[in-house]
Write a protein that holds these residues in place. Structure first.
Motif, PDB file in Angstrom:
ATOM      1  N   LEU A 209       0.839  -1.203   0.000  1.00  0.00           N
ATOM      2  CA  LEU A 209       0.000   0.000   0.000  1.00  0.00           C
ATOM      3  C   LEU A 209       0.873   1.251   0.000  1.00  0.00           C
ATOM      4  O   LEU A 209       0.410   2.341   0.351  1.00  0.00           O
ATOM      5  N   ASP A 210       2.108   1.105  -0.369  1.00  0.00           N
ATOM      6  CA  ASP A 210       3.049   2.224  -0.356  1.00  0.00           C
ATOM      7  C   ASP A 210       2.783   3.183  -1.513  1.00  0.00           C
ATOM      8  O   ASP A 210       2.137   2.851  -2.497  1.00  0.00           O
ATOM      9  N   ASP A 211       3.288   4.390  -1.347  1.00  0.00           N
ATOM     10  CA  ASP A 211       3.205   5.422  -2.383  1.00  0.00           C
ATOM     11  C   ASP A 211       1.765   5.697  -2.796  1.00  0.00           C
ATOM     12  O   ASP A 211       1.411   5.702  -3.977  1.00  0.00           O
ATOM     13  N   ASN A 212       0.927   5.935  -1.776  1.00  0.00           N
ATOM     14  CA  ASN A 212      -0.442   6.360  -2.005  1.00  0.00           C
ATOM     15  C   ASN A 212      -0.658   7.691  -1.291  1.00  0.00           C
ATOM     16  O   ASN A 212       0.315   8.397  -0.980  1.00  0.00           O
ATOM     17  N   THR A 213      -1.877   8.051  -1.022  1.00  0.00           N
ATOM     18  CA  THR A 213      -2.159   9.325  -0.348  1.00  0.00           C
ATOM     19  C   THR A 213      -2.882   9.097   0.972  1.00  0.00           C
ATOM     20  O   THR A 213      -3.707   9.915   1.385  1.00  0.00           O
ATOM     21  N   LEU A 214      -2.579   8.001   1.643  1.00  0.00           N
ATOM     22  CA  LEU A 214      -3.180   7.710   2.942  1.00  0.00           C
ATOM     23  C   LEU A 214      -2.650   8.684   3.990  1.00  0.00           C
ATOM     24  O   LEU A 214      -1.449   8.974   4.041  1.00  0.00           O
ATOM     25  N   THR A 215      -3.538   9.174   4.842  1.00  0.00           N
ATOM     26  CA  THR A 215      -3.134  10.102   5.905  1.00  0.00           C
ATOM     27  C   THR A 215      -3.075   9.429   7.268  1.00  0.00           C
ATOM     28  O   THR A 215      -2.558  10.010   8.216  1.00  0.00           O
ATOM     29  N   THR A 216      -3.612   8.224   7.371  1.00  0.00           N
ATOM     30  CA  THR A 216      -3.528   7.465   8.614  1.00  0.00           C
ATOM     31  C   THR A 216      -3.250   6.004   8.280  1.00  0.00           C
ATOM     32  O   THR A 216      -3.613   5.520   7.201  1.00  0.00           O
ATOM     33  N   VAL A 217      -2.617   5.338   9.207  1.00  0.00           N
ATOM     34  CA  VAL A 217      -2.408   3.901   9.043  1.00  0.00           C
ATOM     35  C   VAL A 217      -3.770   3.222   9.055  1.00  0.00           C
ATOM     36  O   VAL A 217      -4.634   3.572   9.871  1.00  0.00           O
ATOM     37  N   PRO A 218      -4.010   2.282   8.148  1.00  0.00           N
ATOM     38  CA  PRO A 218      -5.315   1.586   8.151  1.00  0.00           C
ATOM     39  C   PRO A 218      -5.660   1.059   9.535  1.00  0.00           C
ATOM     40  O   PRO A 218      -4.791   0.631  10.295  1.00  0.00           O
ATOM     41  N   ALA A 219      -6.926   1.082   9.866  1.00  0.00           N
ATOM     42  CA  ALA A 219      -7.388   0.671  11.188  1.00  0.00           C
ATOM     43  C   ALA A 219      -7.069  -0.794  11.448  1.00  0.00           C
ATOM     44  O   ALA A 219      -7.018  -1.608  10.521  1.00  0.00           O
ATOM     45  N   PRO A 220      -6.846  -1.145  12.715  1.00  0.00           N
ATOM     46  CA  PRO A 220      -6.561  -2.550  13.054  1.00  0.00           C
ATOM     47  C   PRO A 220      -7.618  -3.512  12.557  1.00  0.00           C
ATOM     48  O   PRO A 220      -7.310  -4.662  12.232  1.00  0.00           O
ATOM     49  N   SER A 221      -8.869  -3.063  12.476  1.00  0.00           N
ATOM     50  CA  SER A 221      -9.937  -3.947  11.995  1.00  0.00           C
ATOM     51  C   SER A 221      -9.721  -4.350  10.547  1.00  0.00           C
ATOM     52  O   SER A 221     -10.139  -5.442  10.120  1.00  0.00           O
ATOM     53  N   ILE A 222      -9.077  -3.500   9.762  1.00  0.00           N
ATOM     54  CA  ILE A 222      -8.796  -3.830   8.361  1.00  0.00           C
ATOM     55  C   ILE A 222      -7.765  -4.945   8.284  1.00  0.00           C
ATOM     56  O   ILE A 222      -7.898  -5.887   7.503  1.00  0.00           O
ATOM     57  N   PHE A 223      -6.724  -4.849   9.117  1.00  0.00           N
ATOM     58  CA  PHE A 223      -5.677  -5.873   9.105  1.00  0.00           C
ATOM     59  C   PHE A 223      -6.156  -7.193   9.712  1.00  0.00           C
ATOM     60  O   PHE A 223      -5.558  -8.236   9.465  1.00  0.00           O
ATOM     61  N   LYS A 224      -7.219  -7.143  10.469  1.00  0.00           N
ATOM     62  CA  LYS A 224      -7.725  -8.365  11.098  1.00  0.00           C
ATOM     63  C   LYS A 224      -8.183  -9.372  10.050  1.00  0.00           C
ATOM     64  O   LYS A 224      -8.217 -10.587  10.296  1.00  0.00           O
ATOM     65  N   ALA A 225      -8.536  -8.900   8.844  1.00  0.00           N
ATOM     66  CA  ALA A 225      -9.015  -9.784   7.778  1.00  0.00           C
ATOM     67  C   ALA A 225      -7.888 -10.587   7.148  1.00  0.00           C
ATOM     68  O   ALA A 225      -8.152 -11.482   6.347  1.00  0.00           O
ATOM     69  N   MET A 226      -6.626 -10.264   7.469  1.00  0.00           N
ATOM     70  CA  MET A 226      -5.483 -10.952   6.866  1.00  0.00           C
ATOM     71  C   MET A 226      -4.552 -11.483   7.961  1.00  0.00           C
ATOM     72  O   MET A 226      -3.455 -10.967   8.174  1.00  0.00           O
ATOM     73  N   PRO A 227      -4.939 -12.508   8.678  1.00  0.00           N
ATOM     74  CA  PRO A 227      -4.196 -12.990   9.841  1.00  0.00           C
ATOM     75  C   PRO A 227      -2.831 -13.579   9.511  1.00  0.00           C
ATOM     76  O   PRO A 227      -1.980 -13.709  10.399  1.00  0.00           O
ATOM     77  N   ASN A 228      -2.601 -13.957   8.245  1.00  0.00           N
ATOM     78  CA  ASN A 228      -1.334 -14.575   7.866  1.00  0.00           C
ATOM     79  C   ASN A 228      -0.389 -13.614   7.162  1.00  0.00           C
ATOM     80  O   ASN A 228       0.611 -14.043   6.575  1.00  0.00           O
ATOM     81  N   LEU A 229      -0.674 -12.317   7.244  1.00  0.00           N
ATOM     82  CA  LEU A 229       0.178 -11.341   6.569  1.00  0.00           C
ATOM     83  C   LEU A 229       1.593 -11.360   7.146  1.00  0.00           C
ATOM     84  O   LEU A 229       1.786 -11.284   8.359  1.00  0.00           O
ATOM     85  N   ALA A 230       2.590 -11.455   6.259  1.00  0.00           N
ATOM     86  CA  ALA A 230       3.990 -11.513   6.679  1.00  0.00           C
ATOM     87  C   ALA A 230       4.759 -10.256   6.290  1.00  0.00           C
ATOM     88  O   ALA A 230       5.702  -9.868   6.988  1.00  0.00           O
ATOM     89  N   GLU A 231       4.378  -9.609   5.188  1.00  0.00           N
ATOM     90  CA  GLU A 231       5.091  -8.422   4.717  1.00  0.00           C
ATOM     91  C   GLU A 231       4.092  -7.306   4.429  1.00  0.00           C
ATOM     92  O   GLU A 231       3.119  -7.514   3.696  1.00  0.00           O
ATOM     93  N   LEU A 232       4.364  -6.137   4.996  1.00  0.00           N
ATOM     94  CA  LEU A 232       3.470  -4.992   4.825  1.00  0.00           C
ATOM     95  C   LEU A 232       4.292  -3.765   4.451  1.00  0.00           C
ATOM     96  O   LEU A 232       5.230  -3.389   5.160  1.00  0.00           O
ATOM     97  N   TYR A 233       3.920  -3.133   3.321  1.00  0.00           N
ATOM     98  CA  TYR A 233       4.630  -1.963   2.815  1.00  0.00           C
ATOM     99  C   TYR A 233       3.684  -0.760   2.863  1.00  0.00           C
ATOM    100  O   TYR A 233       2.679  -0.723   2.144  1.00  0.00           O
ATOM    101  N   LEU A 234       4.038   0.215   3.718  1.00  0.00           N
ATOM    102  CA  LEU A 234       3.188   1.395   3.912  1.00  0.00           C
ATOM    103  C   LEU A 234       3.960   2.697   3.707  1.00  0.00           C
ATOM    104  O   LEU A 234       3.477   3.762   4.088  1.00  0.00           O
ATOM    105  N   GLY A 235       5.122   2.627   3.133  1.00  0.00           N
ATOM    106  CA  GLY A 235       5.947   3.823   2.969  1.00  0.00           C
ATOM    107  C   GLY A 235       5.390   4.802   1.953  1.00  0.00           C
ATOM    108  O   GLY A 235       4.443   4.520   1.210  1.00  0.00           O
ATOM    109  N   THR A 236       5.991   5.984   1.940  1.00  0.00           N
ATOM    110  CA  THR A 236       5.627   7.065   1.005  1.00  0.00           C
ATOM    111  C   THR A 236       4.141   7.376   1.071  1.00  0.00           C
ATOM    112  O   THR A 236       3.418   7.377   0.073  1.00  0.00           O
ATOM    113  N   ASN A 237       3.675   7.615   2.282  1.00  0.00           N
ATOM    114  CA  ASN A 237       2.336   8.128   2.521  1.00  0.00           C
ATOM    115  C   ASN A 237       2.475   9.374   3.395  1.00  0.00           C
ATOM    116  O   ASN A 237       3.554   9.968   3.453  1.00  0.00           O
ATOM    117  N   SER A 238       1.438   9.782   4.065  1.00  0.00           N
ATOM    118  CA  SER A 238       1.476  10.992   4.893  1.00  0.00           C
ATOM    119  C   SER A 238       0.847  10.704   6.242  1.00  0.00           C
ATOM    120  O   SER A 238      -0.201  11.252   6.593  1.00  0.00           O
TER     121      SER A 238
END
Length: 565
Positions: A209-238
């Protein structure tokens, strides 16, 4: 592959077109009409692969069932390819839409339409690609997707939509792709994510999800749908900051990339949850201090990148809690000026340390890198270091050392470094040469080529220099101590010397006098000429009949009665 019974079928027109009539002319017309009908019927039942045609800009391999169409002028998806192909790669063309022609390739396992001009994806575009495992639509102009866009992709494992124009993710967009493992939504314009956008992605391992225009980190409830997530890319946002427990449900997360996310601070509980995190990138943010409290939760972290931030000092215990840290990079921190003693004292497993390109870094204190027995790679290039202490690290144990592009002052204080470079010149270790910056006559001269005399060292052996320094210090301390002792005992020494040079009798009498005179009398004896001369004695007879002698009273003192003796 083609069916075996048809693999050797001749290419070109059906065999009936080669029929030659040997009958008489009378039957020619009738026979010609019959053959025409027969050939038309044969064309209807001839398999499609017999009519396959490979465009000139493509490479078609009927053995591997792979078609590659490189840079060209294709603006539509070809419909004459072998229908049994399994990999179709059409990159850098001018395809604007995917029409119904895609339904002819139901055996596809891999489809790459990246770097085209796709604007929209009609609903149910991929409904016949039920075997497709990877779909690459990156770097197009797709502006919207919905929960009907990817209907049919029930076995898809990789979906790449990077570099498009997506602005939001609707509810259930990926719900029907339960087997997807990698989803790349980076480099879009996403500013809103529905809380249920990722529902169903129970097997997702990597999310971009890097290099978008997000102003906040996605809510924990959003990540709850992906319990096996191993790599998360959130750079280049605000983001500015990360709230507490943002990743609390990502227990399996091993890699977190927050490079260039606009962070000014990270709360103490922000990184709580992913206890198994191995890699963390916090470079290129606006952090004022090293987030020690937040990092302390990551006891299994092995690699940390913290460059290009705004902190000025790396203080003692800055990375407390990171017991498994093996690689640390702090590069391009333009305000960093000092690394203090004990900065890495909690990181005893550190192997690789990169502190390069910090233009204001002038000080690495002598004990800053102490207690790091596994340290083997040290990169300190492109800083503002003038000198380094010999005791900073066990230099001889290093396999990599880079001190290039520092304004090193070549004097006797770096003789140890010169000797190190010379001794390891023939080894397999990677030691980058050091060029002198000062004094001016030695500017741009390799340190390893300078003699000890040129460095101003009268003794080439550093151990000998240290011994000389110790001897000088001890001698100076001894002389100083003796001087203070003599000064403190000067009166006693003077009295001793006075009594020892011909006045021993006088000295004894004076001591006897001190026993009989009071302190007041003794202090004033010089004013009253308290002489120590012996007075004449007067004989007398005691009551017991013995002859005794009485001393003449001194200066009017009363005689001592016999009864008091």
């Amino acid at each position: 592959m083609y069916p075996k019974n048809l693999q050797n079928k001749p290419k070109g027109t059906p065999a009936c077109s080669r029929f030659r009539c040997h009958t008489s002319n009378r039957c020619m017309h009738t026979l010609t009409l019959f053959l025409s009908c027969l050939c038309a019927l044969a064309a209807l039942v001839t398999p499609a692969y017999a009519l396959a045609n490979c465009p000139s800009s493509c490479q078609c391999d009927d053995d591997t069932l792979v078609v590659r169409c490189g840079e060209g002028t294709l603006d539509v998806l070809p419909i004459t390819l072998n229908p049994f192909i399994q990999r179709l790669v059409i990159q850098s063309n001018k395809i604007k839409t995917i029409d119904s022609s895609l339904q002819f390739y139901a055996e596809l396992l891999f489809l790459d339409l990246s770097y085209n001009d796709l604007v929209t994806l009609p609903q149910r575009t991929f409904q016949f690609q039920r075997k497709l495992q990877e779909l690459h639509l990156n770097h197009n102009k797709i502006g919207q997707i919905s929960n009907m866009t990817f209907v049919g992709l029930t076995v898809l494992t990789v979906l790449n939509l990077r570099g498009n124009l997506l602005a939001e993710l609707e509810q259930g967009t990926f719900a029907k792709m339960s087997k997807i493992e990698e989803l790349n939504l980076g480099q879009n314009r996403i500013n809103r994510i529905d809380p249920h956008a990722f529902d169903g992605l129970v097997n997702l391992r990597t999310l971009y999800l890097d290099d978008n225009t997000l102003t906040t980190v996605p809510a924990p409830s959003i990540f709850k749908a992906m319990p096996n997530l191993a790599e998360l890319y959130l750079g280049t946002n605000s983001f500015t900051s990360i709230q507490a427990n943002a990743f609390i449900d990502l227990k399996g997360l091993t890699r977190l990339d927050l490079r260039g996310a606009g962070l000014h601070n990270i709360s103490a509980e922000a990184l709580k949850g992913p206890d198994g995190l191995r890699y963390l990138d916090l470079a290129d943010n606006r952090l004022q201090v090293v987030p020690t409290n937040a990092l302390s939760h990551l006891e299994r972290l092995e690699e940390l990148l913290l460059g290009q931030n705004d902190f000025e000092v790396i203080g003692s215990g800055a990375f407390a809690g990171l017991k498994q840290l093996r690689k640390l990079e702090i590069t391009g921190a333009q305000r960093l000026r000092s690394v203090q003693n004990g900065a890495f004292n909690a990181n005893t497993n550190l192997e690789h340390l990169n502190l390069s390109s910090n233009k204001m870094l002038q000080e690495v204190q002598e004990n800053a890198l102490g207690g790091l027995p596994h340290l083997r790679h040290v990169i300190l290039k492109e800083n503002d270091l003038r000198t380094l202490a010999e005791g900073l690290v066990p230099w001889s144990d290093l396999q990599t050392l880079d001190l290039s592009d520092n304004p090193i002052v070549c004097d006797c204080q770096v003789l140890w470094l010169r000797n190190l470079l010379v001794s390891k010149n023939s080894s397999n270790d990677k030691l980058v040469g050091v060029m002198c910056a000062y004094p001016e006559p030695m500017r741009k001269e390799p340190l390893s080529q300078l003699s000890p005399a040129m460095l101003g060292c009268s003794h080439s052996d550093s151990k000998q220099q240290a011994l000389i320094v110790v001897v000088v210090v001890v001698t100076t301390a001894t002389i100083t101590g003796l001087s203070l002792l003599i000064y403190g005992c000067r009166r006693r020494i003077r009295e001793t010397l006075k009594g020892g040079w011909g006045n021993s009798a006088l000295g004894r009498k004076e001591r006897e006098y001190q026993k009989t005179c009071s302190d007041e009398e003794y202090m004033t004896r010089q004013q009253h000429s308290c002489s120590l001369s012996i007075q004449p004695t007067i004989p007398y007879t005691s009551s017991s009949g013995y002859n005794m002698h009485q001393t003449q009273p001194y200066m009017g003192s009363r005689p001592i009665p016999v009864t008091e003796l």
